[in-house]
Design a protein around this motif. Structure first.
Motif, short mmCIF file in Angstrom:
data_model
loop_
_atom_site.label_atom_id
_atom_site.label_comp_id
_atom_site.label_asym_id
_atom_site.label_seq_id
_atom_site.Cartn_x
_atom_site.Cartn_y
_atom_site.Cartn_z
N UNK A 97 0.77 -1.40 0.06
CA UNK A 97 0.03 0.13 0.12
C UNK A 97 0.81 1.20 -0.09
N UNK A 98 1.87 1.10 0.75
CA UNK A 98 3.03 2.44 0.92
C UNK A 98 3.62 2.75 -0.49
N UNK A 99 4.03 1.47 -1.25
CA UNK A 99 4.49 1.49 -2.51
C UNK A 99 3.62 2.32 -3.68
N UNK A 100 2.28 1.88 -3.46
CA UNK A 100 1.15 2.51 -4.28
C UNK A 100 1.00 4.22 -3.95
N UNK A 101 1.05 4.23 -2.55
CA UNK A 101 0.80 5.82 -2.26
C UNK A 101 2.02 6.60 -2.70
N UNK A 102 3.29 6.04 -2.61
CA UNK A 102 4.33 6.89 -3.41
C UNK A 102 4.15 6.96 -4.84
N UNK A 103 3.70 5.81 -5.46
CA UNK A 103 3.58 5.99 -6.82
C UNK A 103 2.47 7.11 -7.18
N UNK A 104 1.40 7.32 -6.43
CA UNK A 104 0.46 8.25 -6.57
C UNK A 104 1.18 9.70 -6.39
N UNK A 172 10.57 5.01 -10.84
CA UNK A 172 10.72 3.72 -10.22
C UNK A 172 9.69 3.42 -9.35
N UNK A 173 9.22 4.20 -8.73
CA UNK A 173 7.89 4.10 -7.61
C UNK A 173 6.64 3.52 -8.68
N UNK A 174 6.55 4.20 -9.62
CA UNK A 174 5.61 3.94 -10.65
C UNK A 174 5.70 2.46 -11.31
N UNK A 175 6.79 2.05 -11.49
CA UNK A 175 7.46 0.86 -12.11
C UNK A 175 6.84 -0.07 -11.18
N UNK A 176 7.18 -0.08 -9.92
CA UNK A 176 6.85 -0.89 -8.55
C UNK A 176 5.36 -1.18 -8.57
N UNK A 177 4.67 -0.05 -8.73
CA UNK A 177 3.18 -0.02 -8.33
C UNK A 177 2.49 -0.98 -9.59
N UNK A 178 3.03 -0.58 -10.65
CA UNK A 178 2.32 -1.09 -11.83
C UNK A 178 2.60 -2.47 -11.90
N UNK A 179 4.06 -2.99 -11.62
CA UNK A 179 4.51 -4.29 -11.55
C UNK A 179 3.76 -5.25 -10.68
N UNK A 180 3.41 -4.42 -9.50
CA UNK A 180 2.65 -5.16 -8.23
C UNK A 180 1.15 -5.35 -8.79
N UNK A 181 0.56 -4.44 -9.84
CA UNK A 181 -0.84 -4.75 -10.34
C UNK A 181 -0.88 -5.59 -11.10
N UNK A 182 0.20 -6.30 -11.60
CA UNK A 182 0.05 -7.35 -12.70
C UNK A 182 0.51 -6.92 -14.33
N UNK A 183 1.03 -5.82 -14.25
CA UNK A 183 1.45 -5.37 -15.53
C UNK A 183 2.38 -5.91 -16.15
N UNK A 206 -5.94 5.76 -12.44
CA UNK A 206 -7.04 4.59 -12.33
C UNK A 206 -6.61 3.33 -11.74
N UNK A 207 -5.40 2.86 -12.34
CA UNK A 207 -4.57 1.69 -11.99
C UNK A 207 -4.26 1.70 -10.89
N UNK A 208 -3.75 2.84 -10.21
CA UNK A 208 -3.35 2.70 -9.02
C UNK A 208 -4.36 2.98 -8.06
N UNK A 209 -5.51 3.41 -8.20
CA UNK A 209 -6.71 3.34 -7.40
C UNK A 209 -7.05 2.05 -7.28
N UNK A 210 -7.40 1.27 -8.49
CA UNK A 210 -7.62 -0.22 -8.51
C UNK A 210 -6.79 -0.98 -7.64
N UNK A 211 -5.58 -0.69 -7.69
CA UNK A 211 -4.52 -1.40 -6.93
C UNK A 211 -4.65 -1.08 -5.36
N UNK A 212 -4.98 -0.16 -4.97
CA UNK A 212 -5.30 0.28 -3.50
C UNK A 212 -6.52 -0.40 -3.18
N UNK A 213 -7.57 -0.51 -4.07
CA UNK A 213 -8.52 -1.15 -3.46
C UNK A 213 -8.60 -2.72 -3.41
#
Length: 260
Positions: A97-104, A172-183, A206-213
């Motif tokens: 969750x922290x990684x996604x917040x940093x990406x946002x 890099x933070x965006x990459x971590x979040x997107x990879x974690x979301x399965x991209x 939107x992808x990051x919000x979905x990841x948080x959900x």
């Protein structure tokens, strides 16, 4: 639920698993061994249903492979072991969750740029080790992302040591979040390319919000699994305690003779 012995079909109906899945999960050690009648039929108890509920929640929170491994390891564990294991998964989800917040935050910074390159200071740059520790990834992962053209660190010093400025850290933070979301790598590369052109902010957001959900959903599943897991571990501990007590009781033929 009744304390009578449950058939495999009873457990399947209540848990939502198939009869074959119930048998397979028992064989794998996810479920405590079922009692066997004289004719070989399985006799389950309510604790087996709770074990299946625990497995379902853990599988949703951490993946089925890790969930099976955890339940097998806790087969002879204590309640403290179970609490520690669940706590570790909570920590992992909190880190995601922290990684996604940093990406946002990084995404908002990209959206706020006016087109002029912001000044970078040497103190703002991070080494590859510092960035890897901040992101919770390996340095080899960052090098791989560089080879895949996801990151473009600046190289300084005569030894060509990697230094990552604010732009590279944000990417890099965006990459971590997107990879974690399965991209996959190609999709992440295209997303970053679109962001650098000034577009794609809404879709990435939107992808990051979905990841948080999804992380929140997994966290709730883990909370529910914790109660069932505690019941299973407590039941197993009590069964072991009863077995030990029976083992130390004197046999009938070893009892002292009655006093006359």
């Amino acid at each position: 639920m009744s304390e009578r012995a449950l058939r495999t079909s009873d457990v399947a109906r209540v848990s939502g698993y198939s009869v074959q899945q119930v048998r397979d999960l028992e064989r794998l050690g996810v479920l405590p061994p079922a009692a066997r009648s004289a004719n070989g039929y399985r006799g389950y108890a309510p604790v087996h249903v709770r074990a299946l509920h625990a497995y379902r929640g853990l599988a949703h929170a951490m993946g089925p492979v890790d969930a099976r491994r955890l339940l097998v390891e806790l087969g002879a564990g204590t309640l403290a072991d179970a609490a520690a294991a669940v706590g570790a998964v909570h920590v992992r989800l909190a880190r995601e969750r922290e990684e996604v917040l940093h990406a946002q935050q990084a995404l908002r910074a990209i959206g706020d740029e006016t087109g002029e390159d912001p000044p970078e200071h040497e103190g703002d740059a991070m080494t590859i080790t510092e960035l890897a520790e901040a992101l919770g990834v390996r340095t080899s992962t960052l090098r791989f992302w560089e080879d895949e053209r996801l990151l473009a660190p600046a190289r300084v010093t005569s030894l060509r040591a990697r230094r990552y400025g604010p732009d590279a850290v944000a990417a890099a933070r965006i990459v971590v979040a997107l990879r974690g979301a399965g991209h996959g790598i190609p999709a992440v590369r295209e997303t970053l390319r679109t962001l650098r052109r000034g577009g794609g902010l809404d879709e990435t957001s939107r992808v990051l919000r979905d990841r948080l959900d999804r992380i929140a959903d997994r966290s709730v599943a883990l909370l529910r699994a914790g109660s069932d897991l505690a019941a299973v571990v407590t039941h197993r501990a009590a069964a072991v305690h009863r077995t030990v007590q029976c083992a130390v009781l004197p046999a009938d033929d070893a009892a002292p003779p009655p006093r006359s």
